[in-house]
Design a protein around this motif. Structure first.
Motif, short mmCIF file in Angstrom:
data_model
loop_
_atom_site.label_atom_id
_atom_site.label_comp_id
_atom_site.label_asym_id
_atom_site.label_seq_id
_atom_site.Cartn_x
_atom_site.Cartn_y
_atom_site.Cartn_z
N ASN A 360 0.79 -1.22 0.00
CA ASN A 360 0.00 0.00 0.00
C ASN A 360 0.83 1.28 0.00
OD1 ASN A 360 -2.42 -1.50 0.15
ND2 ASN A 360 -2.23 -1.65 2.37
N THR A 430 3.33 7.79 -1.36
CA THR A 430 2.00 7.42 -1.82
C THR A 430 1.46 6.31 -0.94
OG1 THR A 430 2.62 7.95 -4.10
CG2 THR A 430 0.64 6.64 -3.79
N ASN A 432 -2.03 3.83 -0.66
CA ASN A 432 -3.28 3.37 -1.26
C ASN A 432 -4.00 2.42 -0.30
OD1 ASN A 432 -3.27 4.27 -4.28
ND2 ASN A 432 -1.19 3.56 -3.88
N GLN A 437 -6.49 7.12 -2.23
CA GLN A 437 -5.05 7.31 -2.44
C GLN A 437 -4.64 8.65 -1.82
OE1 GLN A 437 -3.17 8.45 -6.36
NE2 GLN A 437 -2.24 6.43 -6.17
N GLU A 439 -1.30 11.17 -1.34
CA GLU A 439 0.05 11.50 -1.80
C GLU A 439 0.53 12.74 -1.07
OE1 GLU A 439 0.61 10.91 -6.27
OE2 GLU A 439 -1.57 11.04 -6.10
N TRP A 508 -5.53 14.05 -1.77
CA TRP A 508 -6.33 12.84 -1.56
C TRP A 508 -7.15 12.58 -2.81
CZ3 TRP A 508 -11.78 13.45 -1.42
CH2 TRP A 508 -12.50 12.26 -1.17
#
Length: 821
Positions: A360, A430, A432, A437, A439, A508
């Motif tokens: 992730n 990052t 996930n 997601q 970043e 986001w």
């Protein structure tokens, strides 16, 4: 009867429902050398098809169901690929690479996916970049065909987007920001762009409304990904304009790979087609390498390096430019003495570390350094005359000057030197989870600029030295003027400037599907930057900006395949060194960041035409700009006022249709409308230097049906004229005339001597080549006289200022070849 009608309607509805539950998988099948494969049998969901001579295939499958698609060919390893459930009417692009070696598994390259579509990002096939003709070939050559992207200079790789200028565009290579030289003032000095086409794997471009993860610029983002080779390969190409070579390697244990390229370019062929006769001796060359070492499954280290040298030796001799009207034609004759010697040496190096924490989370650390040393030395004397042109049709001297009178002379001198070092250190990450997601990133930048500017211009008109426009008037010849003789323009400055920047972003993204099978996409983010300007004899200043941005996309479950996007935010552009330096050469540390409020609404409509996929992209945009740093453009040189004394706006509409006009080849046609104006010191709105109202672009690829090895490429551009500028001392509100429209057509023709489909036995001279292509190109087919700026000449007799168009290149023929091993 009623029962039969109900039954018929039921079957009809079931048929429509089943049709609506279909999706399409399409693409081009390539071999290990990225050459198309004909005759591949494609099987999926009890359906099958065969790829054509260009490797193109298209197959329908059942939507909302996991399927396996199989690619099989007698000469290649069979490839089964599992495809996750597709949405009804979705067009999924899949480009498999088939291997000759039965021990290897083919690698899958996907050039376009849903995420890029909802983000409003365009993707470009690198094969298209290699083939499309242009006087300045490469990635930028393709981008200039897009709606909203404007360039009137075929010798330059620079472009403006939706009313912005050249300094408002971000360029990344493998997430590393790259820069261009500072002092270059004309396209023929520019040479090579940073991006080496031979090394490119993927190209993405956004013309506005981009996400917070991208930097602090106001117009566009060009995001390049270089290749990570999986095997040995080499290419060599050449033409009358230069040559290039690249080499790709991969170690036996597959941990270390490298791809390197060297390029040389000489623009003499193009420059000699212009109206100024010159002795022109340029050297444009560079070397780039991208290295990858995989220490483990989780940790990878990359290095990007570049060395570029541009030497520009230019000695103009004569020039004749005819202008005016049919009834009153006039010619400008110029005789030159002197020369210009410029040199731009740049080096660039960057390390990028990737660490996969878990499935992730990915962490990245990027460090880069850019160093440039530039010199701009010239002493050029121009003696100019105005002449009457022979207009007698049938005369042997038609167009020649019959009589001329002396107007004056102009001496330009410069000894400009610049040394710049830019250092960056950045962390990005990052995360996930499910459909979310997150970043983030933080970056430190240090810019150390050492600049010496010594530049003056002296004008002599019929024996009288013209004084600067800002000096007090006098009543000569009634009273003698006793002031000193000075240059018409003179700039002298030495600047030692340091800029320290700290920037950060967080964003986001979320993608979901409603109960009614409507796709939704959300993105929200914010950027921050704080910068400090300091240096010798410079007041230290500190400023901070915050830039919120957002995107929303929806794909309704309609019969027609439609996607709608809305994006925007507040975009700031903190000043770079060029933007701090005013027209006198002095640095103003108090220059604010320019501010732009973006709103972009877009629509993608995907449809089938001639049983092939097409897509129509429409984007309407509006920008409200404040704290505008006004500027003038001289060829590609931008000179700022550095005082944030204006406000501006830009709005427009961009249309582009992509599709398989010819099976297996992608072509597109684009149209753009733009209006951008600025209000300087509350004097009212006037056109900005980039106010180009209409844009039409066409990029077309084709081949001869019975001779598929013979291919044709066409690059067509039409742009309405931009404001023609004004003399450097003049009020821009007085000079608002426009240049003529920019019209250009470039065509290329190539013949494939050998590739994967045309193998030759051992002993034949073509056997060692994986691909060998020869061709020729015609630039500016119709030899349109396109101008980029005006040269302003004063007629001492009539007291008039003439704006003489500076015409670009004429018709040029070029031959080329490309070899792959």
């Amino acid at each position: 009867m009623l029962k039969q009608l109900v039954t018929f309607c039921s079957f009809l509805l079931i048929g429509f429902a089943l049709q609506a539950q279909k999706a399409n998988i399409t693409g081009v099948i390539l071999d290990e050398n990225n050459l198309p494969i004909e005759g591949v049998v494609v099987t999926a969901d009890n359906e099958n098809t065969v790829s054509n001579e260009n490797g193109f295939y298209n197959i329908q499958v059942t939507a909302n169901k996991e399927i396996t698609i199989i690619f099989s060919h007698l000469s290649f390893k069979k490839i089964p690929i599992k495809i996750l459930p597709l949405e009804p009417k979705e067009v999924y692009k899949l480009h498999p690479v088939m291997s000759f070696d039965v021990q290897d598994i083919g690698q899958v390259i996907i050039t376009e996916n849903g995420n890029k579509q909802v983000e409003g990002v365009k993707t470009i096939d690198p094969k298209t970049i290699e083939n499309i003709p242009g006087a300045q070939p490469g990635v930028e050559n393709i981008i200039k065909t897009f709606a909203g992207v404007i360039s009137n200079n075929e010798l330059s790789s620079q472009y403006s987007v939706r009313g912005g200028n050249y300094d408002e565009n971000l360029v990344y290579v493998n997430e590393i920001e790259v820069y261009r030289p500072f002092l270059i003032r004309s396209g023929q000095q520019e040479g090579l762009s940073f991006v080496n086409t031979d090394l490119v794997q993927n190209v993405e471009f956004s013309a506005g409304g981009f996400q917070a993860k991208y930097g602090d610029k106001m117009s566009s983002v060009l995001d390049i990904t270089y290749k990570t080779p999986t095997d040995f390969g080499a290419t060599v190409s050449g033409s009358l304009l230069g040559a290039s070579a690249s080499l790709a390697t991969n170690s036996k244990n597959k941990k270390f790979s490298s791809i390197s390229g060297i390029r040389y370019r000489n623009n003499s062929l193009l420059v000699n087609s212009k109206q100024t006769e010159t002795n022109y001796d340029p050297i444009f060359a560079d070397f780039q390498t991208y290295l990858t070492y995989q220490f483990s499954e989780k940790f990878t280290l990359n290095f990007l390096g570049n060395v570029s040298i541009n030497q520009y030796n230019y000695s103009p001799l004569t020039r004749q430019t005819n202008f005016g009207t049919i009834d009153d034609p006039v010619a400008l004759l110029i005789y030159y003495e002197g020369q210009e010697e410029d040199e731009y040496l740049t080096t660039f190096g960057a390390f990028k570390a990737n660490y996969l924490v878990n499935e992730n989370t990915v962490l990245k650390l990027i460090g880069s350094a850019y160093h440039t040393t530039e010199q701009e030395y010239f002493d050029i004397l121009a003696q100019y005359r105005m002449g009457d042109v022979n207009t007698s049709i049938g005369s042997e001297d038609l167009g020649e000057v019959e009589y001329s009178e002396g107007i004056g002379s102009q001496l330009n001198h410069a000894r400009n030197d610049l040394d710049a070092l830019i250092f960056n250190l950045q962390h990005k990450g990052t995360f996930n989870k499910n459909d979310h997601q997150i970043e983030w990133g933080i970056k430190y930048t240090h810019e150390d600029i050492r600049d010496r500017l010594v530049e003056w211009e002296s004008i002599d008109s019929a024996g009288f030295a013209i004084r600067p426009y800002f000096e007090p008037a006098n009543d000569q010849p009634y009273n003698a003027y006793e002031g000193p003789l000075v240059s018409y323009q003179s700039v002298r400055a030495t600047n030692y400037t340091n800029i320290d920047r700290v920037s950060a972003f967080g964003q986001w993204s979320y993608r979901t599907t409603t109960a009614k099978n409507t796709d939704l996409y959300f993105n929200a983010g914010v950027r921050m930057q704080n910068w400090t300007v300091s240096g010798e004899n410079i007041e230290t200043t500190n400023q901070t900006i915050i830039s919120p941005r957002g995107q929303f996309a929806i794909k309704p479950n309609w019969e027609k395949d439609m996607l709608f996007r809305l994006s925007g935010g507040i975009y700031y552009q903190p000043p770079f060194y060029r933007e701090l330096r005013d027209s006198t050469g002095m640095v103003n540390p108090n220059v604010k960041a320019q501010k732009s409020i973006h709103a972009v609404f877009g629509n993608d409509y995907s449809f089938q035409l001639w049983k092939r996929p097409f897509k129509l992209t429409t984007e309407a945009y509006y920008k409200k700009l404040t704290d505008v740093n006004t500027y003038t453009i001289e060829n590609v040189r931008i000179r700022y006022q550095a005082d944030n004394n204006a406000e501006a706006y830009a709005y427009g509409l961009d249309l582009q249709m992509n599709g398989e006009f010819v099976p297996g080849t992608e072509s597109w046609v684009s149209f753009g409308y733009l209006k951008t104006e600025e209000n300087i010191d509350n004097r009212g709105y006037i056109a900005r230097p980039t106010d180009q109202r209409l844009k039409f672009g066409l990029l077309f690829q084709d081949y001869v049906p019975n001779i598929p090895s013979l291919k044709m490429y066409l690059n067509l551009t039409y742009n309405t004229g931009v404001p023609g500028g004004s003399p450097s001392y003049a009020d821009p509100y007085v000079y608002q005339t426009r240049l003529d429209s920019y019209k250009r057509a470039d065509a290329g023709f190539s013949y494939v001597l050998t590739d994967s489909e045309k193998k030759f036995p051992k002993g034949h001279w073509l056997h060692p080549f994986k691909e060998f292509t020869v061709g020729f190109e015609i630039y500016n087919i119709f030899e349109n006289l396109n101008s980029i700026t005006n040269t302003w000449v004063r007629d001492v007799y009539t007291k008039r200022q003439y704006g003489i168009p500076n015409y670009m290149t004429g018709r040029v023929f070029n031959v080329k070849f490309n070899m792959k091993f």
